[in-house]
Design a protein around this motif. Structure first.
Motif, mmCIF file in Angstrom:
data_model
loop_
_atom_site.group_PDB
_atom_site.id
_atom_site.type_symbol
_atom_site.label_atom_id
_atom_site.label_comp_id
_atom_site.label_asym_id
_atom_site.label_seq_id
_atom_site.Cartn_x
_atom_site.Cartn_y
_atom_site.Cartn_z
ATOM 1 N N THR A 1 0.786 -1.152 -0.032
ATOM 2 C CA THR A 1 0.053 0.023 0.064
ATOM 3 C C THR A 1 0.838 1.244 -0.012
ATOM 4 O OG1 THR A 1 -1.713 1.188 1.127
ATOM 5 C CG2 THR A 1 -0.081 -0.191 2.641
ATOM 6 N N ARG A 2 0.439 2.161 -0.648
ATOM 7 C CA ARG A 2 1.251 3.502 -0.701
ATOM 8 C C ARG A 2 1.208 4.217 0.640
ATOM 9 N NH1 ARG A 2 -1.842 5.784 -5.800
ATOM 10 N NH2 ARG A 2 -3.789 4.796 -4.908
ATOM 11 N N ARG A 3 0.055 3.870 1.649
ATOM 12 C CA ARG A 3 -0.069 4.370 2.937
ATOM 13 C C ARG A 3 1.057 4.099 3.905
ATOM 14 N NH1 ARG A 3 -5.649 3.667 1.310
ATOM 15 N NH2 ARG A 3 -6.418 5.788 0.981
ATOM 16 N N ALA A 4 2.050 2.862 3.464
ATOM 17 C CA ALA A 4 2.671 2.321 4.408
ATOM 18 C C ALA A 4 3.912 3.217 4.217
ATOM 19 C CB ALA A 4 2.815 0.978 4.107
ATOM 20 N N TYR A 5 4.582 3.308 5.422
ATOM 21 C CA TYR A 5 5.788 3.978 5.536
ATOM 22 C C TYR A 5 6.984 3.261 4.623
ATOM 23 C CZ TYR A 5 4.295 7.032 9.324
ATOM 24 O OH TYR A 5 3.492 8.039 9.848
ATOM 25 N N ALA A 6 8.125 3.726 4.051
ATOM 26 C CA ALA A 6 8.848 3.101 3.202
ATOM 27 C C ALA A 6 9.592 1.725 3.764
ATOM 28 C CB ALA A 6 9.940 4.082 2.813
ATOM 29 N N HIS A 7 9.845 1.718 4.989
ATOM 30 C CA HIS A 7 10.657 0.580 5.645
ATOM 31 C C HIS A 7 9.756 -0.621 5.755
ATOM 32 C CE1 HIS A 7 8.557 2.695 9.082
ATOM 33 N NE2 HIS A 7 8.532 1.484 9.615
ATOM 34 N N LEU A 8 8.314 -0.475 5.671
ATOM 35 C CA LEU A 8 7.345 -1.489 5.787
ATOM 36 C C LEU A 8 6.699 -1.961 4.883
ATOM 37 C CD1 LEU A 8 5.914 -2.764 8.652
ATOM 38 C CD2 LEU A 8 3.982 -0.734 8.418
ATOM 39 N N GLN A 9 6.696 -3.324 4.852
ATOM 40 C CA GLN A 9 5.832 -4.119 3.853
ATOM 41 C C GLN A 9 4.387 -4.307 4.325
ATOM 42 O OE1 GLN A 9 6.519 -5.584 0.418
ATOM 43 N NE2 GLN A 9 4.359 -6.185 1.018
ATOM 44 N N ASP A 10 3.460 -3.765 3.606
ATOM 45 C CA ASP A 10 2.325 -3.928 4.069
ATOM 46 C C ASP A 10 1.202 -4.085 2.808
ATOM 47 O OD1 ASP A 10 0.021 -3.907 6.017
ATOM 48 O OD2 ASP A 10 -0.187 -1.879 5.809
ATOM 49 N N PRO A 11 0.554 -5.047 2.667
ATOM 50 C CA PRO A 11 0.042 -6.233 3.733
ATOM 51 C C PRO A 11 1.136 -7.333 3.485
ATOM 52 C CG PRO A 11 -1.106 -6.204 1.747
ATOM 53 C CD PRO A 11 -0.436 -5.073 1.598
ATOM 54 N N LEU A 12 0.905 -8.269 4.559
ATOM 55 C CA LEU A 12 1.590 -9.633 4.574
ATOM 56 C C LEU A 12 0.305 -10.630 4.761
ATOM 57 C CD1 LEU A 12 4.401 -8.881 7.091
ATOM 58 C CD2 LEU A 12 4.689 -9.127 4.905
ATOM 59 N N ILE A 13 0.820 -11.671 4.131
ATOM 60 C CA ILE A 13 -0.053 -12.961 4.235
ATOM 61 C C ILE A 13 0.748 -14.136 5.178
ATOM 62 C CG2 ILE A 13 -1.157 -14.953 3.138
ATOM 63 C CD1 ILE A 13 -2.504 -12.213 2.795
ATOM 64 N N VAL A 14 0.084 -14.638 6.049
ATOM 65 C CA VAL A 14 0.719 -15.387 7.024
ATOM 66 C C VAL A 14 0.123 -16.936 6.895
ATOM 67 C CG1 VAL A 14 1.785 -16.212 9.476
ATOM 68 C CG2 VAL A 14 1.880 -13.623 8.636
ATOM 69 N N ILE A 15 0.556 -17.908 6.535
ATOM 70 C CA ILE A 15 0.072 -19.093 6.269
ATOM 71 C C ILE A 15 0.535 -20.236 7.718
ATOM 72 C CG2 ILE A 15 -0.148 -21.276 4.849
ATOM 73 C CD1 ILE A 15 -0.858 -18.694 3.588
ATOM 74 N N PHE A 16 -0.531 -20.534 8.355
ATOM 75 C CA PHE A 16 -0.494 -21.325 9.576
ATOM 76 C C PHE A 16 -0.670 -23.068 9.124
ATOM 77 C CE2 PHE A 16 -1.154 -17.246 11.303
ATOM 78 C CZ PHE A 16 -0.057 -16.909 12.110
ATOM 79 N N GLU A 17 -0.249 -23.808 9.662
ATOM 80 C CA GLU A 17 -0.597 -25.178 9.631
ATOM 81 C C GLU A 17 -0.774 -25.944 10.968
ATOM 82 O OE1 GLU A 17 0.473 -29.696 7.540
ATOM 83 O OE2 GLU A 17 1.217 -27.634 6.657
ATOM 84 N N THR A 18 -1.686 -26.657 11.351
ATOM 85 C CA THR A 18 -2.195 -26.945 12.473
ATOM 86 C C THR A 18 -1.785 -28.565 12.697
ATOM 87 O OG1 THR A 18 -4.357 -27.775 12.310
ATOM 88 C CG2 THR A 18 -4.139 -25.491 13.037
ATOM 89 N N GLU A 19 -1.675 -29.079 13.685
ATOM 90 C CA GLU A 19 -1.413 -30.750 14.179
ATOM 91 C C GLU A 19 -2.244 -31.490 13.286
ATOM 92 O OE1 GLU A 19 -0.586 -31.382 18.714
ATOM 93 O OE2 GLU A 19 -2.180 -30.094 18.399
ATOM 94 N N SER A 20 -3.503 -31.200 12.830
ATOM 95 C CA SER A 20 -4.366 -32.053 12.096
ATOM 96 C C SER A 20 -4.309 -31.685 10.693
ATOM 97 C CB SER A 20 -5.887 -31.988 12.517
ATOM 98 O OG SER A 20 -6.388 -30.679 12.329
ATOM 99 N N GLY A 21 -3.715 -30.715 10.407
ATOM 100 C CA GLY A 21 -3.510 -30.379 8.937
ATOM 101 C C GLY A 21 -4.559 -29.183 8.362
ATOM 102 N N VAL A 22 -5.115 -28.511 9.499
ATOM 103 C CA VAL A 22 -6.082 -27.226 9.201
ATOM 104 C C VAL A 22 -5.000 -26.387 8.548
ATOM 105 C CG1 VAL A 22 -7.445 -25.558 9.947
ATOM 106 C CG2 VAL A 22 -7.649 -28.152 10.584
ATOM 107 N N ARG A 23 -5.400 -25.719 7.356
ATOM 108 C CA ARG A 23 -4.576 -24.759 6.811
ATOM 109 C C ARG A 23 -5.134 -23.336 6.990
ATOM 110 N NH1 ARG A 23 -0.236 -24.997 2.867
ATOM 111 N NH2 ARG A 23 -0.299 -27.006 3.705
#
Length: 336
Positions: free
Chosen positions: A199-221
């Motif tokens: 986004t153009r609204r983020a300061y130069a040092h900041l990557q925004d947005p981010l996507i975080v991918i989690f995986e649980t013990e049973s395989g839920v993504r």
């Protein structure tokens, strides 16, 4: 019995809790406040008829204080928590428990040595009516086997001193905890993706947005969108995808306006507004446990430690873009 509260840290969240104790919470009174800014401590102490302290240890060990309420910055938490443990006083600590998992482990070891739970951690979403209802839907099996979750954590803006690491340690922490709360299982892997566009609204040092991918013990993504300069409001979303049905918190409409221009919903602009009820409930839970002479309940130091382990893996992935495993030791019996 009126529980005498010593509140450390008088920034935004500290002041919000100070007002909460004054106007909402029953069975407790803030008798002491502490901040490194002496003028702030003096002014708020006078306003709320409390005693001002300038050093946390002095407040913690004061006879004016039955229980400690920590709203200071994350790097200060470990020393203040351990000091409260040494004084034998129950402690509420705002998240994160500590900036790193190694520091959190020191708190776990100290609490286990004490033989009882002394700490409640400020993961307030567990006390939110919407998340509690969503947990009940999952628990009853109405969705069938859970396969996916979609989460979003959107802030209207963040200050210039907000770093990309804080997107993991300060923002994603809430999703990490609520995933464990809703699914009743741990996260075993993390990967952080950086979209090509920011986004153009983020300061130069900041990557925004981010996507975080989690995986649980049973395989839920789970995918978690972290967009901390979305501009339009504070918008928290969670959708759970089951084999038979889907349930989610996709609207936080507090008011609805209808006019010739159409229909509009109010979107909160801060966590204090969106989660006001959750904050009230978590603090009242803390006070009630003390009043009844019971151990702390709600989010524990162990929960904070596990979240810190996931965050450490997320920070590693932030650097190299790779999937990182989360290795969680055996949970001590104290937290079982």
């Amino acid at each position: 019995m009126t529980v005498k509260i010593g509140l450390i840290g008088l920034g935004m969240i500290g002041r919000d809790h100070l007002q909460r104790f004054n106007q909402v919470i029953t069975g407790a009174k803030v008798t002491a406040v502490c901040d490194i800014n002496r003028t702030t401590a003096d002014n708020l102490a006078a306003e709320y008829h409390a005693t001002a302290f300038y050093h946390a240890d002095e407040l913690i060990n004061s006879d004016l204080v039955d229980a400690v309420f920590i709203c200071s910055v994350g790097p200060a938490h470990k020393a203040q928590i351990l000091s409260a443990f040494n004084a034998g006083k129950p402690v509420f600590c705002e998240k994160p428990l500590t900036p790193t998992a190694n520091e959190s482990r020191e708190i776990i070891d100290a609490e286990v040595r004490s033989g009882r739970r002394l700490l409640q951690l400020g993961f307030m979403r567990r006390f939110d009516p919407g998340y509690q209802a969503l947990k009940q839907v999952i628990r009853k099996g109405e969705l069938g086997e859970i396969m996916l979750m979609h989460c979003a954590h959107r802030n209207p803006s963040v200050p210039e001193n907000y770093t990309i690491e804080m997107a993991i340690n300060d923002s994603a922490t809430h999703e990490i905890d609520i995933i464990r709360y809703l699914l009743n299982e741990d996260i075993v892997a993390v990967r952080v993706d950086k979209p090509r566009k920011k986004t153009r609204r983020a300061y130069a040092h900041l990557q925004d947005p981010l996507i975080v991918i989690f995986e649980t013990e049973s395989g839920v993504r789970i995918d978690d969108e972290l967009f901390v300069n979305c501009h339009y409001g504070y918008d928290i979303r969670c959708e759970v995808i089951g084999e038979n049905a889907i349930a989610g918190l996709t609207e936080q409409a507090l008011t609805c306006t209808r006019s010739v221009a159409g229909m509009s919903h109010h979107i909160p602009h801060s966590c204090m507004e969106r989660f006001a009820t959750a904050y009230d409930r978590e603090v009242q839970n803390f006070v009630d446990n003390i009043s009844r002479g019971e151990e702390m309940s709600g989010p524990s130091a162990w929960d904070g430690y596990v979240v810190a382990l996931v965050c450490d893996a997320g920070l590693a992935s932030l650097k190299d873009g790779q999937r990182h495993d989360v290795v969680i030791p055996e949970c001590p019996a104290l937290y079982a």
